[in-house]
Design a protein around this motif. Structure first.
Motif, PDB file in Angstrom:
ATOM      1  N   PHE B  43       8.499 -32.662  14.081  1.00  0.00           N
ATOM      2  CA  PHE B  43       7.903 -33.951  13.603  1.00  0.00           C
ATOM      3  C   PHE B  43       7.551 -34.559  15.110  1.00  0.00           C
ATOM      4  CE2 PHE B  43       8.832 -38.479  13.382  1.00  0.00           C
ATOM      5  CZ  PHE B  43       7.609 -38.895  12.368  1.00  0.00           C
ATOM      6  N   GLY B  45       7.920 -33.126  18.167  1.00  0.00           N
ATOM      7  CA  GLY B  45       7.363 -32.062  18.987  1.00  0.00           C
ATOM      8  C   GLY B  45       7.887 -32.252  20.523  1.00  0.00           C
ATOM      9  N   GLY B  47      11.450 -33.350  21.395  1.00  0.00           N
ATOM     10  CA  GLY B  47      12.960 -33.207  21.587  1.00  0.00           C
ATOM     11  C   GLY B  47      13.433 -34.395  21.377  1.00  0.00           C
ATOM     12  N   CYS B  49      13.575 -36.058  17.927  1.00  0.00           N
ATOM     13  CA  CYS B  49      13.864 -36.278  16.365  1.00  0.00           C
ATOM     14  C   CYS B  49      14.896 -35.309  15.782  1.00  0.00           C
ATOM     15  CB  CYS B  49      12.757 -36.487  15.446  1.00  0.00           C
ATOM     16  SG  CYS B  49      11.928 -34.756  15.247  1.00  0.00           S
ATOM     17  N   ARG B  63      16.613 -27.047  19.371  1.00  0.00           N
ATOM     18  CA  ARG B  63      15.400 -27.700  18.805  1.00  0.00           C
ATOM     19  C   ARG B  63      14.397 -26.701  18.925  1.00  0.00           C
ATOM     20  NH1 ARG B  63      16.627 -33.047  22.358  1.00  0.00           N
ATOM     21  NH2 ARG B  63      17.952 -31.453  23.474  1.00  0.00           N
TER      22      ARG B  63
HETATM   23  S1  FES Z   1      10.189 -31.786  16.645  1.00  0.00           S
HETATM   24 FE1  FES Z   1      11.459 -33.774  17.084  1.00  0.00          FE
HETATM   25  S2  FES Z   1      13.213 -32.557  18.306  1.00  0.00           S
HETATM   26 FE2  FES Z   1      11.787 -30.996  17.789  1.00  0.00          FE
END
Ligand code: FES
Lengths: 448, 88
Positions: B43, B45, B47, B49, B63
């Motif tokens: 989501f 990209g 680190g 979420c 992640r």
């Molecule tokens: S996509 Fe959000 S932490 Fe990896």
């Protein structure tokens, strides 16, 4: 090359974050002759703005010359890469993952920001990405997020993302801007200048061209298991849907963002005072020297107000010099004033309007981690009597998951304030932004 | 360079994250959530979420958007948030 395996643990100045603001602060401090550590979670300097892969020649980056200049200036700086700062003790002791604590007499906090998200039906479907995430995939990893990409939300960053995608040969099905920058602008010239300046050369607007639609929002994402399309609609000045204008757009990726949320956990840990900025963000208060309300803690970049990379560099240069005990020249101060005025004009040109709240259905997930739906958030207010977002968090769990409310904190605060019939206040955001541990860490690291 | 994802070979370029390589190979989701068993992939990209969690060489909760792909890495899907302690 910056030293990345330094044995040393004591410095005059520790700079946290190696994006535009942090790089500038480290460079400016080091230029005065003091010892400087630059602590950052990324493998390479540059932050989100100058995210790149090894061997990248900067062709697709903006202000790359500025980056290489700053990078050259941090030769004397110990760049402690791939160490995420999770806690700072007064005094200052910086705890970062994977290494011994770093001690420093002064700090410059430049943690940056991430995309601000407003929930809407279907936004948890795989294929829906943050605008910054789509750009990170491209700039950091050389990967297009999809074959047919929709870019949506509000703010000039959407144009930057769309232009970058087109430049890389992606199919862009549409760029939907919820606001009408020209119409709203109290400083139309500043905004025109902004878009022109952001445009650099070809000009984002010209590149994006007829794909750019203003007063248009993605109101829902669809797909079975994964994204296959979105519904877009015209909206009025308050972001209410104009009936009859809904249409479906097929896409396999959506890049969405409504401005930025600064990362406030480190200033909050240290007790820095905060304020609600013009764009609705919680930011830390900085004085003319870029110092926070805590002696010796300086701030630079989005953490003290979302304003883009050029302002972040200027603030970093000022913060770095003052952290080293040397004052900044009047040229820098003048530049900062002009850049702040410009940032303020952008905030006025791309405001959030409350219409989005009416499209968050009872069933729409607000908190992605704990899968808390809108109905649970409103029930905490209506049935359980919560009168602030922090209490709602304790009762209904939005923001209690792995991201600690980084993604849903702003939206949860907006939903709760709106339900209570009032506007968002600083305390709403502060109550959700405090995190005793700023990064995921292992239990071993916590036990220390 | 290649790593395996649930036993399947996935090509990756040096410096690419596991998540980016998975997307390039046509995978958009690789995790199911704890409550709704809903599919998730990348989501944010960057680190923030934690939507993209995978198990890497036996270690859960990595992640995918941050961990760089490496030759012969064993990546597997995980259900929910995983029970192992959080890793960076
Ligand atoms: S996509 Fe959000 S932490 Fe990896």
């Amino acid at each position: 090359m910056p030293n990345s395996s330094a044995e040393r643990n004591e410095y005059d100045v520790a700079v946290i974050g190696a994006g535009p603001a942090g790089l500038a602060a480290a460079a400016a401090a080091a230029d005065t002759g003091v010892s400087v550590a630059l602590v950052d979670s990324g493998p390479r300097p540059g932050g989100q703005y100058w995210r790149h892969r090894t061997g990248d020649d900067g062709t697709h980056h903006h202000d790359w010359a500025e980056f290489t200049r700053l990078r050259a200036r941090i030769r004397e700086v110990d760049h402690l890469a791939e160490h995420a700062v999770w806690h700072i003790e007064p005094g200052f002791t910086v705890h970062a993952t994977g290494r011994d604590p770093v001690r420093a007499r002064r700090l410059v906090l430049a943690p940056g920001a991430h995309d601000r998200q407003l929930p809407f039906p279907g936004w948890t479907l795989p294929g829906v990405y943050t605008a910054g995430g789509v750009q990170a995939l491209l700039k950091g990893h050389g990967v297009l997020a999809g074959k047919r990409i929709v870019v949506a939300g509000t703010g000039p960053f959407l144009l930057a993302v769309a232009a970058g995608l087109l430049d890389a040969g992606a199919g862009v099905a549409g760029v939907f801007e919820a606001g009408t920058p020209a119409g709203f602008a109290r400083h139309p010239l500043a905004v025109a200048g902004a878009l022109g300046k952001l445009g650099e050369g070809a000009g984002y607007l010209r590149v994006v061209g007829r794909r750019y639609r203003t007063r248009t929002m993605v109101i829902a994402a669809h797909g079975t298991g994964e994204l296959s399309g979105v519904t877009v609609a015209k909206v009025d000045a308050n972001w209410q849907v104009v009936p009859g204008t809904e249409r479906d757009v097929a896409c396999d990726a959506l890049a969405v963002g409504y401005g930025f949320t600064p990362q406030l956990e480190l200033p909050l840990q240290l007790g820095c005072a905060t304020r609600l900025d013009a764009d609705g963000s919680l930011v830390a208060t900085a004085d003319d020297r870029q110092m926070s309300t805590v002696e010796g803690v300086f701030l630079a970049g989005e953490v003290c107000g979302v304003g883009g990379s050029a302002l972040a560099v200027t603030e970093g240069l000022i913060a770095g010099r003052h952290a080293a005990g040397v004052s900044a020249g009047s040229r820098l101060l003048r530049r900062r004033r002009a850049q702040r005025r410009f940032a303020g004009a952008l905030h006025q040109a791309f405001p959030l309007r409350r219409g989005w709240l009416d499209r968050v259905g009872a069933d729409t997930v607000v908190c992605r981690c704990e899968e808390v739906r809108h109905r649970a958030v409103t029930a905490a207010v209506d049935d359980l009597g919560a009168t602030d977002p922090r209490t709602v968090k304790l009762l209904a769990r939005p923001g209690m998951g792995l991201c600690q409310g980084r993604v849903c904190g702003f939206a949860t605060a907006c939903v709760v304030a709106d339900r209570l019939g009032r506007t968002l206040i600083e305390a709403d955001l502060r109550g959700l932004a405090a995190r005793p541990v700023a990064q995921p860490v292992t239990l071993g690291e916590l036990a220390g | 360079m290649r790593f395996t994802f649930d036993g399947k070979a996935i090509p990756a370029e040096p410096g690419q994250s596991i998540g980016a390589a998975l997307i390039a190979a046509g995978h958009r989701s690789w995790r199911r959530t704890r409550i709704d068993a809903a599919p998730r992939g990348i989501f944010c990209g960057i680190g923030i979420c934690h939507d993209c969690l995978v198990t890497v060489d036996g270690a859960a909760n990595r992640r995918a958007c941050l961990v760089e792909a490496a030759e012969d890495m064993r990546v597997t899907t995980q259900e929910g948030a995983g029970r192992a302690e959080l890793e960076c």
